[in-house]
Design an enzyme around this catalytic site. Structure first.
Site, short mmCIF file in Angstrom:
data_model
loop_
_atom_site.label_atom_id
_atom_site.label_comp_id
_atom_site.label_asym_id
_atom_site.label_seq_id
_atom_site.Cartn_x
_atom_site.Cartn_y
_atom_site.Cartn_z
CB SER A 128 -0.94 -0.04 1.22
OG SER A 128 -1.77 1.10 1.26
CE1 TYR B 63 0.14 4.87 -5.63
CE2 TYR B 63 -0.01 6.44 -3.82
CZ TYR B 63 0.52 5.27 -4.36
OH TYR B 63 1.42 4.53 -3.64
CE LYS C 75 -0.55 1.62 -3.96
NZ LYS C 75 -0.11 0.22 -4.21
#
Length: 279
Positions: A135, A149, A153
């Site tokens: 992660s 992004y 995650k």
């Protein structure tokens, strides 16, 4: 210590390469995947049968299933699966195109999901295994210019936390590794950038200043850290890599709690007549 079999995605460079080398150096076996297996030729030459270099694009589910099956056939088991393949996409939310958004989620979320799903039947049959999801500090916090992004995650964090609960009875561990800034090419050649809208230039400038003032970690230093997690009898669900994650997230969660407490009367209002609280 019994040697382990690792399956690592994104092994051509960066963290994936570092961890593959660390595992091989201590005598473990590694199924190392990359889009271009030529980048792994030196490791194959050095470690021979201990490494299987497998060509893989994690967005191709059939290819993922085949790669995991190949690794299992080659080594007979899977002890550690590291979902490391992924990239950062830079762009304000308004700037990100539909295709850019889909590509980010396809790689960072679905890629990890397909590998996880392919490995689980093998690990359940073994009654053991460790799935390590790479992660980011961006999986528990968010900043300007990285919205998609972060979305990828945060999704990885969510399904992995559920996964950890689901597979505990099978002897399978799940760990989310959350690196801060490191001297990889994550923000360089590996990154993708949306077409800029001038209105967001100040936000980009602030992010650039933040990165310029931070001290990047050394990827090589993560070797013993990863081995410590892999060898732990009771590995953590979450662990930061780097010294900046914990103080940052302490402040972030303090801010969240303060906001929730400030608006708690509205939360209770929304419950209606049937209140969950006693007293």
């Amino acid at each position: 210590m019994t040697s382990k079999v690792w399956f690592i995605t994104g092994s051509s460079k960066g963290f994936g390469r570092v961890w593959a080398e660390a595992a091989l150096a201590r005598g473990d076996s590694v199924a190392a995947t990359a889009r271009d297996t030529g980048t792994l030729a030196d490791l194959v030459e050095k470690y021979g049968d201990k490494i299987a270099a497998i060509k893989l694009d994690v967005t191709d589910k059939k290819a993922v299933d085949a790669a995991v099956a190949e690794a299992h056939k080659r080594f007979g088991r899977l002890d550690v699966v590291i979902n490391n393949a992924g990239y950062g996409h830079f762009g304000a939310i308004e700037e990100v195109s539909e295709q850019e958004a889909r590509d980010q989620i396809e790689t960072n979320v679905f890629g990890a999901l397909w590998v996880t799903q392919a490995a689980l039947p093998i690990m359940r049959a073994q009654r053991s295994g460790h799935i390590i999801q790479i992660s980011s500090i961006g999986g528990v916090n968010a900043f300007a210019s990285l919205g998609l992004y972060h979305a990828s995650k945060w999704a990885l964090e969510a399904f992995s936390q559920s996964l950890g609960i689901e597979v505990a009875e099978f002897g399978i561990h799940v760990t989310l590794v959350e690196p801060g800034g490191f001297s990889t090419d994550w923000a360089g050649p590996s990154a993708k950038v949306s077409k800029a809208i001038e209105a967001y230039a100040p936000a980009r400038a602030k992010m650039a200043e933040r990165r310029a003032n931070s001290v990047a970690g050394d990827p090589e230093a993560t070797r013993p850290a990863m081995l410590a997690i892999v060898d732990a009898a009771e590995p953590p669900l979450r662990v930061f890599f780097g010294d900046g994650g914990l103080p940052m997230i302490k402040q972030e969660f303090a801010n969240r709690i303060a906001t929730w407490e400030k608006w708690d009367d509205v939360s209770i209002m929304a419950q209606g007549a049937k209140k969950n609280r006693k007293g």
